[in-house]
Design an enzyme around this catalytic site. Structure first.
Site, PDB file in Angstrom:
ATOM      1  N   ASP A   1       0.877  -1.162   0.000  1.00 26.71           N
ATOM      2  CA  ASP A   1       0.000   0.000   0.000  1.00 26.71           C
ATOM      3  C   ASP A   1       0.925   1.226   0.000  1.00 26.71           C
ATOM      4  O   ASP A   1       2.107   1.120   0.342  1.00 26.71           O
ATOM      5  CB  ASP A   1      -0.871  -0.043   1.265  1.00 26.71           C
ATOM      6  CG  ASP A   1      -1.623   1.253   1.492  1.00 26.71           C
ATOM      7  OD1 ASP A   1      -2.256   1.749   0.542  1.00 26.71           O
ATOM      8  OD2 ASP A   1      -1.567   1.776   2.623  1.00 26.71           O
TER       9      ASP A   1
ATOM     10  N   ASP B   1      -0.035   5.016   1.090  1.00 24.92           N
ATOM     11  CA  ASP B   1      -0.197   5.960   2.197  1.00 24.92           C
ATOM     12  C   ASP B   1      -0.130   5.247   3.549  1.00 24.92           C
ATOM     13  O   ASP B   1      -0.831   4.254   3.769  1.00 24.92           O
ATOM     14  CB  ASP B   1      -1.518   6.710   2.073  1.00 24.92           C
ATOM     15  CG  ASP B   1      -1.595   7.525   0.792  1.00 24.92           C
ATOM     16  OD1 ASP B   1      -2.062   8.666   0.843  1.00 24.92           O
ATOM     17  OD2 ASP B   1      -1.173   7.030  -0.274  1.00 24.92           O
TER      18      ASP B   1
ATOM     19  N   GLU C   1      -0.643  10.526   4.540  1.00 24.74           N
ATOM     20  CA  GLU C   1      -1.848  10.285   3.754  1.00 24.74           C
ATOM     21  C   GLU C   1      -1.911  11.427   2.739  1.00 24.74           C
ATOM     22  O   GLU C   1      -2.202  12.576   3.089  1.00 24.74           O
ATOM     23  CB  GLU C   1      -3.102  10.276   4.635  1.00 24.74           C
ATOM     24  CG  GLU C   1      -3.210   9.071   5.553  1.00 24.74           C
ATOM     25  CD  GLU C   1      -3.610   7.794   4.827  1.00 24.74           C
ATOM     26  OE1 GLU C   1      -4.182   7.876   3.724  1.00 24.74           O
ATOM     27  OE2 GLU C   1      -3.336   6.705   5.375  1.00 24.74           O
TER      28      GLU C   1
ATOM     29  N   ARG D   1     -14.270  12.777  -0.395  1.00 22.41           N
ATOM     30  CA  ARG D   1     -13.058  13.479   0.031  1.00 22.41           C
ATOM     31  C   ARG D   1     -12.412  14.219  -1.127  1.00 22.41           C
ATOM     32  O   ARG D   1     -11.885  15.327  -0.963  1.00 22.41           O
ATOM     33  CB  ARG D   1     -12.072  12.476   0.652  1.00 22.41           C
ATOM     34  CG  ARG D   1     -12.457  12.045   2.058  1.00 22.41           C
ATOM     35  CD  ARG D   1     -11.489  11.029   2.627  1.00 22.41           C
ATOM     36  NE  ARG D   1     -11.646   9.707   2.034  1.00 22.41           N
ATOM     37  CZ  ARG D   1     -10.674   8.826   1.864  1.00 22.41           C
ATOM     38  NH1 ARG D   1      -9.439   9.142   2.208  1.00 22.41           N
ATOM     39  NH2 ARG D   1     -10.909   7.643   1.347  1.00 22.41           N
TER      40      ARG D   1
ATOM     41  N   SER E   1      -2.376   1.754  -4.798  1.00 26.08           N
ATOM     42  CA  SER E   1      -2.786   2.788  -3.859  1.00 26.08           C
ATOM     43  C   SER E   1      -4.185   3.311  -4.141  1.00 26.08           C
ATOM     44  O   SER E   1      -4.560   3.508  -5.302  1.00 26.08           O
ATOM     45  CB  SER E   1      -1.792   3.961  -3.939  1.00 26.08           C
ATOM     46  OG  SER E   1      -2.212   5.035  -3.126  1.00 26.08           O
ATOM     47  N   GLY E   2      -4.923   3.558  -3.068  1.00 25.40           N
ATOM     48  CA  GLY E   2      -6.169   4.314  -3.184  1.00 25.40           C
ATOM     49  C   GLY E   2      -5.902   5.797  -3.287  1.00 25.40           C
ATOM     50  O   GLY E   2      -6.824   6.601  -3.338  1.00 25.40           O
TER      51      GLY E   2
ATOM     52  N   LYS F   1      -7.275  -3.438  -5.472  1.00 30.16           N
ATOM     53  CA  LYS F   1      -5.944  -3.761  -4.953  1.00 30.16           C
ATOM     54  C   LYS F   1      -5.664  -5.260  -5.083  1.00 30.16           C
ATOM     55  O   LYS F   1      -4.573  -5.669  -5.505  1.00 30.16           O
ATOM     56  CB  LYS F   1      -5.823  -3.320  -3.491  1.00 30.16           C
ATOM     57  CG  LYS F   1      -5.730  -1.809  -3.325  1.00 30.16           C
ATOM     58  CD  LYS F   1      -5.405  -1.447  -1.888  1.00 30.16           C
ATOM     59  CE  LYS F   1      -5.034   0.030  -1.794  1.00 30.16           C
ATOM     60  NZ  LYS F   1      -4.380   0.359  -0.516  1.00 30.16           N
TER      61      LYS F   1
ATOM     62  N   ASP G   1      -2.068  -1.207   5.740  1.00 33.28           N
ATOM     63  CA  ASP G   1      -2.448  -0.688   7.057  1.00 33.28           C
ATOM     64  C   ASP G   1      -3.943  -0.514   7.246  1.00 33.28           C
ATOM     65  O   ASP G   1      -4.423  -0.464   8.370  1.00 33.28           O
ATOM     66  CB  ASP G   1      -1.776   0.671   7.301  1.00 33.28           C
ATOM     67  CG  ASP G   1      -2.400   1.776   6.444  1.00 33.28           C
ATOM     68  OD1 ASP G   1      -2.930   2.742   7.011  1.00 33.28           O
ATOM     69  OD2 ASP G   1      -2.369   1.667   5.214  1.00 33.28           O
TER      70      ASP G   1
ATOM     71  N   ASN H   1      -9.064  -1.231   3.408  1.00 36.38           N
ATOM     72  CA  ASN H   1      -9.090  -1.475   1.960  1.00 36.38           C
ATOM     73  C   ASN H   1      -7.897  -2.300   1.483  1.00 36.38           C
ATOM     74  O   ASN H   1      -7.794  -2.634   0.306  1.00 36.38           O
ATOM     75  CB  ASN H   1      -9.177  -0.161   1.180  1.00 36.38           C
ATOM     76  CG  ASN H   1      -7.961   0.723   1.367  1.00 36.38           C
ATOM     77  OD1 ASN H   1      -7.368   0.747   2.447  1.00 36.38           O
ATOM     78  ND2 ASN H   1      -7.588   1.451   0.346  1.00 36.38           N
TER      79      ASN H   1
END
EC number: 3.1.3.3
Length: 211
Positions: free
Chosen positions: A11, A13, A20, A56, A99-100, A144, A167, A170
């Site tokens: 991942d 962030d 983040e 967001r 990554s999201g 992912k 972490d 997701n």
């Protein structure tokens, strides 16, 4: 692409990097604290990730594209990330990031750390500013997991020889799909479901676990 001995998927962030990124961008709009609260809820798995991300990103509308230079200057690589990626390569492995977060930042950060392949979301910009919209489909939990499976196939790596490090909630599907799922700097739900928990915020702790 040539076959690899194994694959490690990170991942981004709070895993590959300490930050983040969406919060750093939101700071440029004066909405960092608000977005941070929403990000925390998403990482704990309390809300749907894709829905949360879209809301967001709306808060980022109007941020100048030029602000990404300031955002990049604030990005902090996680301790141990460079030695870990060097160890992955020395042992014939591939280092990947899914990554999201956003290509606008990862396209600079990932190659600077030695990452081989990466995938993230993209932000729509018009007239030099963000519109508050994500371009195309969102990289969510299933995205992912699909990235890990796709890279494993592309590099000829059996899923049993893949490692996923994350972490947030997701990351759980990706970690479940991998041969070894590692919780790093992780939320309680992730720690509870991971194969192993890395306690110290130092990615060099992963080196002894490499095949």
């Amino acid at each position: 692409m040539p076959d690899a001995r194994f694959l490690v998927v990170f991942d981004a962030d709070s895993t590959l990097i300490r930050n983040e990124v969406i919060e750093l961008i939101a700071d440029e709009a004066g909405r960092g604290a608000e977005v941070a609260l929403a990000t925390e809820a998403a990482m704990r798995g309390e809300v749907d990730f894709a829905t949360s991300l879209r809301s967001r990103v709306e808060a980022l509308a109007g941020v100048p594209v030029a602000a990404f230079a300031r955002v990049l200057a604030r990005v902090e690589p996680t301790p141990g990330v460079v030695p870990l990626i060097e160890a992955i390569h020395a042992r014939g492995g591939v280092a990947a990031v899914v990554s999201g977060g956003f290509h606008e930042v990862l396209d600079t950060v990932a190659p600077s750390l030695g990452v081989d392949v990466w995938r993230a979301n993209r932000l729509v910009a018009e007239d030099g500013a963000l519109t508050g919209v994500v371009d195309g489909g969102i990289v969510d939990a299933e995205g992912k997991a699909a990235a890990l499976r796709g890279w494993a196939a592309a590099y000829g790596v059996p899923l049993a020889r893949t490692i996923a490090i994350g972490d947030g909630a997701n990351d759980l599907r990706m970690m479940a799909a991998a041969g070894l799922g590692l919780a790093f700097n992780a939320k309680p739900a992730v720690r509870a479901q991971a194969d192993l928990v890395i306690e110290r915020v130092d990615l060099a702790e992963v080196i002894p676990l490499l095949p």
